[in-house]
Each structure stands twice: as structure tokens, then as C-alpha cells.
Design a protein around this motif. Sequence first.
Motif, short mmCIF file in Angstrom:
data_model
loop_
_atom_site.label_atom_id
_atom_site.label_comp_id
_atom_site.label_asym_id
_atom_site.label_seq_id
_atom_site.Cartn_x
_atom_site.Cartn_y
_atom_site.Cartn_z
N ARG A 35 0.56 -1.02 0.44
CA ARG A 35 -0.44 -0.24 0.50
C ARG A 35 1.45 1.46 0.00
N ALA A 36 0.67 2.34 -0.31
CA ALA A 36 0.54 3.37 -0.15
C ALA A 36 1.80 4.54 0.72
N GLU A 37 0.63 3.93 1.64
CA GLU A 37 1.31 4.26 2.97
C GLU A 37 2.35 3.56 4.00
N ASP A 38 2.14 2.11 3.43
CA ASP A 38 3.65 1.43 3.50
C ASP A 38 4.90 1.92 2.86
N VAL A 39 4.39 2.42 1.46
CA VAL A 39 6.06 3.16 1.17
C VAL A 39 6.07 4.06 2.02
N ALA A 40 5.00 5.25 2.04
CA ALA A 40 5.47 6.17 3.26
C ALA A 40 6.51 6.57 4.22
N ARG A 41 5.34 5.50 5.04
CA ARG A 41 6.31 5.48 6.29
C ARG A 41 7.93 4.53 6.17
N SER A 42 8.40 3.80 5.28
CA SER A 42 9.13 3.25 5.24
C SER A 42 9.97 3.87 5.22
N LEU A 43 9.95 5.10 4.03
CA LEU A 43 10.61 6.07 3.96
C LEU A 43 10.79 7.78 3.87
N VAL A 44 9.59 7.69 5.26
CA VAL A 44 9.73 8.83 6.63
C VAL A 44 8.98 10.03 5.45
N ALA A 45 9.48 10.31 3.69
CA ALA A 45 8.67 11.27 3.84
C ALA A 45 9.20 11.64 2.17
N LEU A 46 8.66 11.46 0.96
CA LEU A 46 8.34 11.49 -0.78
C LEU A 46 8.27 13.04 -0.91
N HIS A 47 9.54 12.90 -1.70
CA HIS A 47 9.10 15.01 -1.96
C HIS A 47 7.81 14.55 -2.95
N GLY A 48 7.35 15.98 -3.47
CA GLY A 48 5.84 16.61 -3.17
C GLY A 48 6.33 17.70 -4.14
N THR A 49 7.20 18.17 -4.34
CA THR A 49 7.51 19.83 -5.25
C THR A 49 6.26 19.58 -6.26
N ASP A 50 6.97 18.32 -6.98
CA ASP A 50 6.38 17.11 -8.27
C ASP A 50 5.53 17.04 -8.06
N PRO A 51 4.11 16.92 -8.08
CA PRO A 51 3.29 16.16 -7.81
C PRO A 51 3.31 15.02 -8.78
N ALA A 52 3.04 14.16 -9.61
CA ALA A 52 3.76 13.59 -11.04
C ALA A 52 4.90 12.78 -9.32
N THR A 53 5.55 12.43 -9.07
CA THR A 53 6.84 12.30 -8.37
C THR A 53 6.51 11.49 -7.18
N VAL A 54 4.88 11.36 -6.26
CA VAL A 54 4.36 11.01 -5.24
C VAL A 54 4.39 9.51 -5.83
N TYR A 55 2.81 9.73 -6.91
CA TYR A 55 2.78 8.50 -7.38
C TYR A 55 3.90 7.73 -8.16
N LEU A 56 4.69 8.60 -8.79
CA LEU A 56 6.05 7.82 -9.17
C LEU A 56 6.78 6.35 -8.57
N ALA A 57 6.86 6.96 -7.18
CA ALA A 57 8.19 6.71 -6.55
C ALA A 57 7.60 5.75 -5.53
N VAL A 58 6.00 6.22 -5.20
CA VAL A 58 5.24 4.57 -4.35
C VAL A 58 4.60 3.42 -5.83
N GLY A 59 4.28 3.83 -6.72
CA GLY A 59 4.01 3.16 -7.95
C GLY A 59 6.02 1.88 -8.06
N ALA A 60 7.12 2.62 -7.87
CA ALA A 60 8.33 1.79 -8.32
C ALA A 60 8.62 0.86 -6.69
N ARG A 61 7.47 0.71 -6.13
CA ARG A 61 7.40 0.73 -4.75
C ARG A 61 6.76 -0.65 -4.08
N LEU A 62 5.67 -0.90 -4.78
CA LEU A 62 4.71 -2.24 -5.37
C LEU A 62 4.45 -3.24 -5.26
N ALA A 63 4.18 -4.19 -4.45
CA ALA A 63 4.76 -5.32 -5.18
C ALA A 63 3.25 -5.38 -6.64
#
Length: 401
Positions: A35-63
Motif C-alpha cells: 500500500r501507499a502508506e507502507d511506502v511512505a512510512r518506510s521512506l519517512v517522506a516522499l518529495h511532493g514539489t512535483d505532484p507526479a513524483t509521489v505517484y511514481l515513487a510509490v509505484g516503483a515500490r509496490l508489489a
Amino acid sequence: MNTKSTGTVRHIGDGERRVRLAVAHRLAPSVRADRAEDVARSLVALHGTDPATVYLAVGARLADASGTVADVERALYEDRTLVRMHGMRHTVFTFPAELAATVHASTGLAVAAKARAGLLKDMVGGSDGRLTPEWLAEVEASALAALERRGEATVTELTVDEPRLKEHFTYGRGRSYEAEHTVSSRLMRVLGVEGRVVRGRPLGSWTSTQFRWAVAPPHPELPVAEAQAELLRLWLGVCGPATEGDLKWWTGWKVTDVRKALAAVGAVAVSLDGGGTGYVSADQVDAPEGDLEPWAALLPGLDPTSMGWQERDWYCPPELRPALFDGSGNIGPTVWWGGRIVGGWSQGAGGEVVWRLLDASGGREAERAVAAEADRLSSWLGGTRVTPRFRTPLEKELASS
């Protein structure tokens, strides 16, 4: 490899750092999240300056990356388990909601005080005294009340309820950088840094840079030192070993604050390749157990792993940086193999993912793994065009090829 300290300083080489990175950042297939929350908790913070980064960073780490967009939107805008807010270095990040109080107290308070003082100075001086602190306080209260009533709103919508938000003042009067600012643009930014408003659902698709605003959920006020120790403890668990320079850069704190927080959490000093000193949490001194499979990843511009450390030689060779960074130090989309950046990627005219290896030392195994990740990313993007907010030489070249 010696896995325990024997009275001397533990040494953690670059190879071990790359293994730690793969596991803690959920980049190897065997450690991907659900889940997205699992990714965020693992990394502490996702860069959000570019909105697409959040989605792409999560997607790269989801099963299973196929439902990434829906999963992130649920977490951000329905369950509110993730929140996009100003954090370290006056930058917008996406955090687990339970960290909002920690981030605000550890990094936001000092920045917020400067931001409000700057707004008052610029506004009063740039309006010839017409706009006063008392006037701003009245407008601010009215705007927040309107936002509370609406739930979410754009600045344009708020100006319907509070027209005084449209007032202008001159910033830098008589200077080469003189410009007209609106009260609304500056005030909403200050309220964001103060943790009183957060970014809401964007206008348009998930790639849009135009956001609505929402009143921030309430959170407790924490002592600054306590919050700094907690944030550093969490970050070391993800990015240790890290140097003082890494910590100072990532947090935006003074070096004295970094050292106090390191002492408060009982961080352990270790030696690094090249002769530097890094720090790890006391429970992470030992080397990771077990073998890790070879892995590849395609990470977005401003990804939290790519931007996790100031000192990057151990995962990003200096000779690759001119192609992968813009002139302000923002990294673009990157290709990873075995814990190192080896190239970059973009999208072609039809939306397909295109990539190039700048370091081909991984041979055919690396090429096959990267190609598989590119197909995986192309599949869930489904032709959606994502243009990085900060474009880099290699990304632009690939996009035009």
C-alpha cells in the motif's frame, strides 16, 4: 564481512550501503510494499514539489503497481492517511499523517516564523502602509473560516468569499527584482509553512500542479528537541549510515541541532569508504542478514532515494551527474541497477518509456532487468504523459528522440 563491533569503529562500505538502501527503500522486488502508506512510512517522506513524483515513487515500490494512482489518491484525499505539507528545507513533501506534528515542530516552526515576518515586512512596506498587520490578521481569519466552510478550495474560490485576498503590494520596490505580489499567494504559502493549511486534491489529473487548499488536521504541539530527535531517529533507520553533512542538508537544521539529535537518539558512529564518518541507529549496526537478489528500478525525478543524501558518490558516480541533474541540483528520472544509478529514462512521443544506460557495466543481466521495469512502468502509466517539473539534459534528449 565483520558484522559486529569488536571495540573498534564498525566499517560500512559502499557495497553494504547499497544493500541497506535496497531493503530500507523497498526497491528490490522481494521487499516491495502492498500500500501507499507502507511506502511512505518506510521512506519517512516522499518529495511532493512535483505532484507526479509521489505517484511514481510509490509505484516503483509496490508489489502490484497497477493500482498506484487510485491507492495514492485514496490515502491522500479519502482516508487522509497521507498529507502533503511543507517540511524540511522549506520543501513540499508527502508524509504519513501521524508525522505531521513531528515535522512541523522539528523543521517548520523556525521557517514559519521567518516566512511570516517576511510577509509582514514586504506587505507593509510594499503598500505604503495601506496594508497593516491588523488588516492581514482580519483577512487571514476570514479566509480560514471560508476554507473551513468549503472543505477544499482554490485561491480563486477563496477570493470570492474574501475579496481582500486579491490586494497587491510591491515586493522589492526600487530593486532589480521588483515585482507585484498578491496577498493570497504569499499568505497561503505562509499558512502552509505554519501547518495551518495543506494541499488538497488537484485540479485535473494526478499530474496537475494546480492544487486546492484544505484546513490542516489538528495535531499536538511537540517540544522542538523531542521532535528533532524523533525525525532523525526515523530518518537514520531509512538512510543510515549518513554523515553530519547529509543530515544537515536533508533536514535544513543547524549543525548544532543535528549533533544534539544524534546524541539524543544514541546514534553510533561508523567509518565509511573514502574515510568519512557516518551514523546509524544503535539497533542497525550489524550488517543485513541474507542475500539480496539483483534488482533494477526506474525512479522519478526528485525521488526520495535519489535525493536522500548530500554526499552521493557511493550511489551516483560524479561523471553521470551532468546528464542527470538540472542547474539547480534537482535530479531527473533515473535508472538503477544493484544500488547504483546507471542511467536515465523519459517518455517517447507515444507515451512509451524510453531509457538509456550511461554505465553498461551490468551487462545483459542489467539490460534485461531494466527493460522489464520499463515495461512495468509503461503498463501502469497507460500512455499518461508525465513531464518532470525540473527537466534535465538526458530526460529532454530522450523525450525528443
